[in-house]
Write an enzyme that holds these catalytic residues in place. Structure first.
Site, short mmCIF file in Angstrom:
data_model
loop_
_atom_site.label_atom_id
_atom_site.label_comp_id
_atom_site.label_asym_id
_atom_site.label_seq_id
_atom_site.Cartn_x
_atom_site.Cartn_y
_atom_site.Cartn_z
N ASP A 84 3.84 -4.51 -2.79
CA ASP A 84 3.43 -3.17 -2.39
C ASP A 84 3.70 -2.22 -3.56
OD1 ASP A 84 2.73 -0.97 -0.74
OD2 ASP A 84 4.83 -0.62 -0.32
N ASP A 125 8.55 -2.57 1.21
CA ASP A 125 9.66 -1.78 1.75
C ASP A 125 9.37 -1.14 3.09
OD1 ASP A 125 7.78 0.11 0.67
OD2 ASP A 125 9.36 1.62 0.73
N ASP A 128 4.26 -3.50 5.43
CA ASP A 128 4.37 -4.69 4.59
C ASP A 128 4.87 -5.91 5.35
OD1 ASP A 128 3.66 -3.16 2.28
OD2 ASP A 128 5.71 -2.42 2.19
#
Length: 1213
Positions: A465, A956, A960
């Site tokens: 990410d 995080d 995700d």
């Protein structure tokens, strides 16, 4: 960050079905047919249907449950303050929780059932059972059961201790106390005794015992603040609101009669759908009205609610599934090796049984008297009978089965325990590594899945990410575009930046907690008021930033009693940055309740009512001075009720049942407005969702107007902007957005419009109908928002910087140098993602970019085919061949693929996936932007399902979770977006840069050590088995063994506690055989010699491979040898065991020690020679680096260059 985009430095090939909306240096327009719209796939009801990764608006399955539309049959009925009626009819779960896996009665069968899921354990159980049959008993019955029993016992003790800790924690949790309404009084009650339907009172800093709907709070406006750090790890305070109809009801004084219809229990901690029927009204309940178990009440004296979910049905317990269960590649591969060893074992047993069959045929006339068979028994009065002989056929079968028992140690039973112990040690090393300790957050490395430690050393693809993973997710307002003018002067004066904006209330100074860099010109315009056209646009823009959010302002004390800091708490760091920016420019949000917000605009005290009403207020207050405090509390609440539904004082429906009360409401509202800041009534709020990609708020303003403020992503906002108003402004804003994105800034577009009375009434009726619907509420609210958010006036755009984390560029460069492919999957704009790609060294100026932006399946197919042809042409030109490696002297021209989520909608879950994979494997970098959570998981699955390479996903946030669970290894970042990613991960850490030591150091050693340990276990057992095999060939295939049964059992457990072949086994067997061929040595004595020789041999063999010696290595290797000698002496000293005193007799001779030395030397010479030639003439990179490190400490090298072996990309499959 530089303001000039580095994109200009590299070639850029763009495949775009709508190129007018994109800017590039050179573009190749796809001639494919263009699609009309992006299709969406609902995953609300996954059930047995496969997950579709192509949907843009789809969320993870974990969070999809409460998005299901529920019907009346599925509704959960809760009678408020009537737990008997509630639970009698529906039998809801009690509030007692149990996280333990076992009970006293189920532990043994359940634990054994779980342990025997390992096929190897079933193998050893079968061996032990076979050995209990008298005809097959080779070892003692106890000796055959001991190894398996020991392994099962060790695992059972470990599981029992872990479960004991869980039960102890459950007992503490269940016996905590809470205030529950019993007989019209709040009494302390244990958590485990709380039932659904009971009313509970929570005090400040207490933890909520169950999921409950908020009825009232100490705050007169019905607002309660909770901290959800125990649930999702977010430390920011969340606001929860009580309905006005229940806010004034005091359970101790009046009975509350209400019925709540809510959805059935589910895992979605961010969703809740329900209705509450109270006093003949039907009220809608949502996520802002529920308090979840595990949260803590903060900044609120008390709160009262009714339990709707208890015990195991609470959202916290439904999410308490622990770390995901994954199996390492090495363990999976080991199973295949065990199967191969099983076939090898069967082959050995077959050889023995066939040879035994031949031998029996040849000696059939001698079997009556042979001591090993003695087919005839003459002890029965002279008549011979068969004795322990069952015929030629059965003897062959028995020989085969006995061979299996004798050679069973070919598969080491202690291997699984050894692997677990090694993994525990590896986890300890990783957790204690100071290089992976994050000082700012104080977080250590977390190892949440011990069984895949070694996979860290085999990672080939990393899917990352961007926001919060590569960047800090700490937003800073940088610049803004307002009405076509860009304000991006970064050279703000230090005086302005340090002073900031502040207001004075009751003689105390209130200023924002965070400082913002200010543009001097924009600051002057914001202070000039609405007198000029520019000033009015600036006023509306910052008013939108201050109002269109869900931020909660909190006052914080400082060392100076006259100064207080205002801290903006919210779930989104973007919103926090925008509200701080608005405050810095003089639009300070100072208060938020369930029905209104207060904004200080440049310190003005605006009047919102006339003096006549104010005079009426004074008269009313004069009459009821004794109850002024109570009335003020009630009045504030009623102000919210009144103005939430009737924003106009002259509205025809504005008649109150009590004229005096009506006068109080209006007058006190005016009194508050006279005393404080500009007060805006929040008439409606449509929160952000992934489909609309925007949020909106309807405000009743002090000037009696109703305004709609909207902010969101540019792709969604420009579709609802009134383009007939001023196209020049729109074009200028688009240009500014592109410039901001090219600098890596995150952008949002802001718009507004005024609503007339008819528009507001139409929206109000639609909103009330949608919000109270139990069926289809989410979709109905979305339609209401879409119908309202149109024909907006463009106010401008904001730009926020999310800085890279420390060490990210260096980490990515190191990972790519190690041959690991790094892919970035982000929801940001393409320009922002590209800019971050350059600053993080993911993209370089030497790369050729292939950009795919399509809006139909046909155009996607055409773009992919063209891109594949282009990439192959670039590879051919650069001289790269993935089959033969890198040609000598060829220059590398890497290719970067950049693709957006709109294109992935048509590619994923279709036949185009294969084309995308063919293109991606030819690229050095893949950058996916504007992707939804399930699309991230789809990209991971694209690679995982088409290659044997190991994948790692790191993120995080909650968005995700899908890709983290899809990848072979999932890593969560303890960042600003909560702990959903951490709770779903296998490993957790504080910074992206920690991947370098995690993969390249710990991952390398984890895999190397675990792999060597497994091979060594197989090697050492193979040596012993082959020694036994040679012995069988010389003992008429009778399956007798010279090695003591207890030595055979203890061989894997003690003798070689740390775990080659045919040559070594032959040396061990034949040297003693030749040395003692003419002696009268007994079988036990030579068996002891073989035992000691094998143990010393395999341990010295291990010592040759030790890289770095320490006291643990010495203790393990030499300690194993010493332990073996002691055990052999002890066993031979027991009179009841066979071979009594054998070791003492044989060890007295010099021949014994000569044989022992000859065995070790002769067996290890080939290994030593091969190792010498490999390391001296063909050293690997690790060996070269190790020697450089060692000799570099003794002398300084001059201009010495060490040539490392080149790293080639492996052939792609």
């Amino acid at each position: 960050m530089d303001s000039i985009s580095p994109i200009d430095n590299s070639p850029n090939i763009e495949f775009n079905s709508n190129s007018s909306s994109r800017r590039s240096i050179s573009s190749v327009q796809s001639k494919a047919s263009r699609g009309n719209s992006i299709r969406e796939v609902s995953v609300g009801d996954l059930g047995s249907k496969p997950v579709r990764y192509g949907s843009r608006g789809a969320d993870s399955e974990v969070f999809s449950m409460s998005q299901k539309e529920i019907n009346e049959e599925d509704a959960r009925l809760v009678y408020v303050n009537d737990p008997f009626n509630t639970n009698e009819r529906f039998e809801f779960a009690g509030n007692s929780v149990r996280t333990g896996k076992y009970s006293l009665f189920t532990f043994l069968p359940k634990n054994l059932f779980e342990q025997f899921h390992r096929v190897a354990y079933i193998y050893f159980l079968v061996i032990a059972v076979l050995n209990q049959i008298p005809q097959l008993a080779v070892f003692g019955r106890g000796a055959s059961i001991l190894p398996l029993a020991f392994v099962l016992l060790v695992t059972a003790v470990k599981d029992a201790y872990e479960d004991y800790r869980r039960h102890r924690s459950d007992k503490i949790e269940n016996n905590r106390l809470a205030s529950v309404l019993v007989n019209d009084q709040f009494q302390l009650k244990k958590w485990k005794d709380i039932r659904v339907g009971e009313i509970i009172k929570i005090h400040a800093n207490e933890t909520l015992p169950c999921d409950m709907v908020l009825l009232s709070a100490s705050d007169p406006t019905g607002v309660a603040y909770v901290q959800t750090i125990n649930l999702d790890g977010e430390s920011n305070l969340k606001t929860r609101y009580a309905k006005q109809e229940t806010l004034l009801k005091l359970p101790e004084k009046e009975k509350i009669s209400a019925l709540i219809k809510c959805e059935k229990p589910n895992r979605n901690i961010y969703g809740f759908q329900a209705n509450m029927e109270v006093d003949g009204k039907r009220l809608s309940l949502g996520p802002s009205n529920i308090l979840l178990r595990g949260c803590e009440l903060k900044n609120t004296t008390w709160a009262i609610g009714v339990a709707v979910y208890a015990g195991r049905e609470t959202k916290a317990m439904l999410n308490n599934s622990g770390a995901p269960s994954k199996r390492s590649w090495l363990e999976t591969h080991m199973n295949s090796e065990i199967i191969k060893l099983s076939f090898f074992l069967i082959a050995l047993c077959t050889v023995v049984s066939v040879c035994a069959a031949v031998w029996l045929k040849r000696h059939k006339d001698e079997l009556d008297y042979l001591p090993f068979y003695r087919r005839k028994d003459f002890s029965k009065g002279g008549k011979a009978v068969n004795y322990n002989y069952y015929g030629w056929g059965f003897e062959i079968v028995f020989t085969f089965l006995m061979s299996v028992i004798v050679f069973q140690i070919m598969i080491p039973i202690s291997l699984y325990i050894s692997m677990e112990l090694v993994r525990v040690g590896q986890a300890y090393f990783m957790i204690q590594d100071t290089q992976m300790y994050d000082d700012p957050s104080g977080s250590k490395f977390q190892c949440r899945a011990l069984n895949i430690n070694e996979d860290l050393g085999q990672i080939k693809y990393i899917f990352s990410d961007k926001t919060g993973t590569l960047t800090e997710n700490k937003m800073e307002f940088q610049c803004a575009s307002i009405w076509g003018v860009s304000y991006s002067d970064s050279k703000a004066s230090s005086e302005t930046e340090q002073a900031g904006y502040n207001v004075q209330v009751d003689g105390k100074v209130i200023k924002p907690k965070m400082k913002v860099k200010l543009d001097p010109h924009l600051l002057r315009l914001s202070r000039s008021g609405k007198g000029t056209k520019e000033g009015k646009h600036v006023h509306d823009f910052f008013l939108a930033l201050a109002a269109c959010n869900t931020i909660v302002p909190l006052l914080i004390d400082t060392s100076d009693p006259n100064v207080k800091l205002i801290d903006y708490q919210g779930e989104s760091p973007d919103e926090q940055a925008l509200v701080y920016a608005a405050a810095a420019y003089g639009f300070m949000l100072v208060e938020r309740t369930s029905g209104h917000i207060a904004i200080d605009v440049q310190g003005e005290r605006k009047r919102t009512c006339n003096s006549v009403v104010a005079a009426a207020l004074d008269l009313v207050l004069e009459e009821i001075k004794s109850e002024i405090v109570v009335i003020e509390m009630v009045v504030v609440v009623r102000v919210d009720i009144f103005f939430s539904f009737y924003p106009y004082p002259n509205h025809p429906k504005a008649d109150a049942p009590n004229p005096v009360g009506h006068g109080l409401i209006v007058s006190v509202f005016c009194r508050i407005a006279l005393h404080g800041q500009c007060r805006f009534n929040v008439l409606g709020l449509h929160e952000f969702d992934s489909d609309r990609k925007r949020m909106s708020v309807i405000l009743g303003c002090p000037d009696k107007t109703v305004r709609l403020f909207v902010k969101g992503a540019d792709t969604s906002m420009f579709n609802v902007i009134d383009k007939a108003s001023n196209m020049n402004i729109i074009r200028e804003t688009e240009a500014h957005l592109y410039a901001y994105s090219s600098m890596g800034l995150r952008t949002l577009v802001v718009g507004m419009r005024e609503l007339n009375a008819s528009e507001f009434e139409q929206w109000q009726s639609s909103f009330e109908a949608a919000s109270t619907a139990l069926i289809g509420r989410a979709a109905s609210l979305r339609r209401v928002a879409i119908n309202l958010e149109n024909n907006l006036c463009l106010l401008g755009a904001s730009a926020i910087e999310d800085k890279l984390q420390k060490g990210v560029p260096e980490a990515i460069e190191s990972l790519r140098t190690a041959g690991i492919n790094v892919w970035v999957l982000t929801g940001d704009k393409q320009e922002t993602a590209i800019s971050i790609g350059y600053s993080s060294k993911l993209l370089t100026s030497k790369m050729t970019q292939i950009i795919i932006n399509c809006n139909s399946k046909e155009s996607c197919k055409k773009c992919l085919e063209d891109a594949i042809a282009m990439s192959k042409k670039l590879i051919t030109v650069s001289g790269i061949s993935h089959n033969v490696g890198r040609s000598s002297g060829a220059t590398v021209t890497p290719v970067a693929l950049i693709i957006d989520g709109s294109s992935l909608v048509y590619i994923l879950d279709s036949e185009l996936e294969e084309l995308l994979f063919q293109l991606a494997r030819n690229c050095s970098v893949v950058l996916c932007c504007r992707v939804a959570p399930l699309q991230k998981a789809g990209i991971v699955a694209l690679v995982k399902n088409r290659t044997t390479d190991m994948t790692l996903a790191i993120g995080d946030g909650a968005n995700d979770v899908s890709m983290i669970q899809m990848a072979d290894v999932g890593v969560g970042i303890s960042g600003q977006e909560g702990r959903q990613a951490v709770m779903s991960s296998d490993f957790a850490m504080g910074q992206f840069r920690f991947l370098v030591p995690l993969l390249l150091v710990h991952g390398h050693w984890n895999y190397q050590r675990m792999g060597y340990m497994i091979l060594y276990n197989f090697y050492r057992n193979a040596v012993l088995v082959l020694v036994l095999f040679w012995y069988v060939l010389y003992t008429c295939f009778s399956l007798t063994t010279a090695i003591n049964e207890w030595s055979s059992v203890l061989y894997s457990v003690i003798y070689t506690s740390l775990s080659y072949n045919l040559w070594q086994s032959a040396v061990v067997f034949f040297i003693p055989l030749l040395a003692y061929r003419h002696s009268t040595i007994d079988v036990s004595s030579i068996g002891d010699l073989w035992t000691l020789a094998v143990v010393i041999l395999v341990n010295v063999h291990l010592a040759m491979d030790i890289i770095r010696w320490n006291w643990i290595s010495h203790a393990a290797i030499w300690g194993s040898i010493i332990a073996t000698i002691i055990c052999v002496i002890v066993i031979d000293a027991i009179p009841s065991l066979p071979g009594y005193w054998a070791i003492f007799n044989v060890a007295k001779t010099g021949l014994f020690w000569l044989c022992l030395m000859a065995i070790v030397v002769a067996a290890l010479i080939p290994r030593f020679v091969v190792k010498f030639f490999c390391q001296y003439y063909y050293p690997c990179d690790v060996q070269i680096a190790r020697e450089a490190e060692k000799f570099g400490q003794q002398r300084q090298f001059g201009a010495v260059e060490l040539e490392m072996n080149p790293i080639f990309d492996p052939p792609r499959t």
